[in-house]
Design an enzyme around this catalytic site. Structure first.
Site, PDB file in Angstrom:
ATOM      1  CG  LEU A   1       1.608   1.242  11.423  1.00  0.00           C
ATOM      2  CD1 LEU A   1       1.472   2.749  11.445  1.00  0.00           C
ATOM      3  CD2 LEU A   1       3.039   0.858  11.036  1.00  0.00           C
TER       4      LEU A   1
ATOM      5  CG  PHE B   1     -12.628   0.442   2.220  1.00  0.00           C
ATOM      6  CD1 PHE B   1     -12.038  -0.242   3.277  1.00  0.00           C
ATOM      7  CD2 PHE B   1     -12.151   0.214   0.928  1.00  0.00           C
ATOM      8  CE1 PHE B   1     -11.004  -1.136   3.059  1.00  0.00           C
ATOM      9  CE2 PHE B   1     -11.122  -0.688   0.701  1.00  0.00           C
ATOM     10  CZ  PHE B   1     -10.548  -1.360   1.766  1.00  0.00           C
TER      11      PHE B   1
ATOM     12  NE  ARG C   1      -2.119  -3.182  -4.157  1.00  0.00           N
ATOM     13  CZ  ARG C   1      -2.227  -3.264  -2.824  1.00  0.00           C
ATOM     14  NH1 ARG C   1      -2.100  -2.190  -2.094  1.00  0.00           N
ATOM     15  NH2 ARG C   1      -2.447  -4.415  -2.232  1.00  0.00           N
TER      16      ARG C   1
ATOM     17  CG  ASP D   1      -9.016   0.891   9.686  1.00  0.00           C
ATOM     18  OD1 ASP D   1      -9.774   1.848   9.754  1.00  0.00           O
ATOM     19  OD2 ASP D   1      -9.424  -0.282   9.537  1.00  0.00           O
ATOM     20  CB  THR D   2      -7.721  -1.359  14.077  1.00  0.00           C
ATOM     21  OG1 THR D   2      -6.641  -2.097  13.504  1.00  0.00           O
ATOM     22  CG2 THR D   2      -9.014  -1.720  13.382  1.00  0.00           C
ATOM     23  N   GLY D   3      -5.002   0.454  13.916  1.00  0.00           N
ATOM     24  CA  GLY D   3      -3.684   0.667  14.510  1.00  0.00           C
ATOM     25  C   GLY D   3      -2.992  -0.638  14.877  1.00  0.00           C
TER      26      GLY D   3
ATOM     27  CD  GLU E   1       0.835   0.775   6.786  1.00  0.00           C
ATOM     28  OE1 GLU E   1       0.732   0.950   5.566  1.00  0.00           O
ATOM     29  OE2 GLU E   1       0.400  -0.234   7.341  1.00  0.00           O
ATOM     30  CG  ASP E   2      -1.612   1.807   3.056  1.00  0.00           C
ATOM     31  OD1 ASP E   2      -1.485   1.576   4.280  1.00  0.00           O
ATOM     32  OD2 ASP E   2      -2.086   0.975   2.270  1.00  0.00           O
TER      33      ASP E   2
ATOM     34  N   GLY F   1       0.765  -1.239   0.000  1.00  0.00           N
ATOM     35  CA  GLY F   1       0.000   0.000   0.000  1.00  0.00           C
ATOM     36  C   GLY F   1       0.800   1.296   0.000  1.00  0.00           C
TER      37      GLY F   1
HETATM   38  P1  IMP Z   1      -5.055  -1.523  10.788  1.00  0.00           P
HETATM   39  O1  IMP Z   1      -4.232  -2.656  11.358  1.00  0.00           O
HETATM   40  O2  IMP Z   1      -6.501  -1.697  11.085  1.00  0.00           O
HETATM   41  O3  IMP Z   1      -4.549  -0.164  11.195  1.00  0.00           O
HETATM   42  O4  IMP Z   1      -5.006  -1.689   9.243  1.00  0.00           O
HETATM   43  C1  IMP Z   1      -4.102  -1.068   8.462  1.00  0.00           C
HETATM   44  C2  IMP Z   1      -4.131  -1.678   7.065  1.00  0.00           C
HETATM   45  O5  IMP Z   1      -5.447  -1.994   6.641  1.00  0.00           O
HETATM   46  C3  IMP Z   1      -3.613  -0.661   6.084  1.00  0.00           C
HETATM   47  O6  IMP Z   1      -2.227  -0.761   5.929  1.00  0.00           O
HETATM   48  C4  IMP Z   1      -4.363  -1.036   4.832  1.00  0.00           C
HETATM   49  O7  IMP Z   1      -3.661  -2.022   4.113  1.00  0.00           O
HETATM   50  C5  IMP Z   1      -5.660  -1.604   5.314  1.00  0.00           C
HETATM   51  N1  IMP Z   1      -6.745  -0.604   5.268  1.00  0.00           N
HETATM   52  C6  IMP Z   1      -7.373  -0.018   6.306  1.00  0.00           C
HETATM   53  N2  IMP Z   1      -8.301   0.854   5.910  1.00  0.00           N
HETATM   54  C7  IMP Z   1      -8.258   0.843   4.569  1.00  0.00           C
HETATM   55  C8  IMP Z   1      -8.987   1.569   3.554  1.00  0.00           C
HETATM   56  O8  IMP Z   1      -9.854   2.423   3.786  1.00  0.00           O
HETATM   57  N3  IMP Z   1      -8.647   1.265   2.262  1.00  0.00           N
HETATM   58  C9  IMP Z   1      -7.693   0.360   1.929  1.00  0.00           C
HETATM   59  N4  IMP Z   1      -6.988  -0.322   2.833  1.00  0.00           N
HETATM   60  C10 IMP Z   1      -7.280  -0.092   4.152  1.00  0.00           C
HETATM   61 MG    MG Z   2      -1.061  -1.341   4.294  1.00  0.00          MG
END
Ligand code: IMP
Ligand code: MG
Length: 172
Positions: free
Chosen positions: A104, A148, A161, A99-101, A95-96, A40
């Site tokens: 990372l 999303f 992408r 979201d939940t964190g 990172e791109d 991403g």
């Molecule tokens: P987290 O562990 O929930 O923070 O997820 C992070 C990962 O989920 C990111 O690196 C993305 O690959 C994916 N992700 C979360 N939200 C989105 C979104 O809105 N679009 C596309 N990918 C997402």
């Molecule tokens: Mg990602």
């Protein structure tokens, strides 16, 4: 499925330039290693490094993929590891989106165990309303609502992408 532009190409490139300027100031004289989280972050990372005014080395890490689902499992497996020894290096993870964190914070734990001199995080997008674990974001492009998004490296099931902007994926 329909994609509505949410952050334009121009808005992204202006913000990228600002972030790169701050990063260049903060890391002047340091041994910067920029670590992109595949796949991403690759578009964002390639834009940001070309706006840096300081030397940097580049590396990548690939984690177990999000797949076609929209929920984070919270479990992180390294699919492709760094090619550098990071002990003593100043690490900037790119990172791109956060979201939940969970992704990372797990990655951070793994990398910190290798004793870098410092570790900071740079993300293009931040969805704070979705956070499940607290995580400090040192550099952040845009805060976005709980939608999303795709494009500029971000995918939905490996699609979109390539788009030069960030768009919201709307399902009919
Ligand atoms: P987290 O562990 O929930 O923070 O997820 C992070 C990962 O989920 C990111 O690196 C993305 O690959 C994916 N992700 C979360 N939200 C989105 C979104 O809105 N679009 C596309 N990918 C997402
Ligand atoms: Mg990602």
């Amino acid at each position: 499925m329909e994609i509505n532009t949410f952050i334009t190409k121009e808005e992204i490139s202006n913000r990228v330039r600002e972030l790169a300027r701050t990063i260049s100031d903060d890391y002047a004289g340091k041994d910067l290693l920029v670590v992109g989280v595949l796949k991403g972050s690759f578009v964002f990372m390639s834009d940001i490094i070309r706006e840096l005014t300081i030397p940097a080395r580049l590396d990548f890490v690939k984690l177990a993929s999000y797949g076609s689902k929209r929920e984070s499992s919270g479990k992180v497996r390294i699919d492709l590891d760094l090619s550098f020894e990071i002990k003593g290096k100043d690490l900037l993870i790119v990172e791109d989106i956060v979201d939940t964190g969970l992704t990372l914070s797990e990655l951070k734990k793994i990398l910190l165990s290798r004793q870098p001199a410092s570790l900071k995080i740079c993300t293009l997008l931040d969805k704070p309303s979705r956070r499940e674990v607290a995580i400090k974001l040192d550099y952040r492009g845009f805060e976005i609502p709980d939608k999303f998004v795709v494009g500029y490296g971000l995918d939905w099931d490996e699609q979109f992408r390539y788009l030069p902007y960030v768009g919201v994926l709307e399902e009919e």
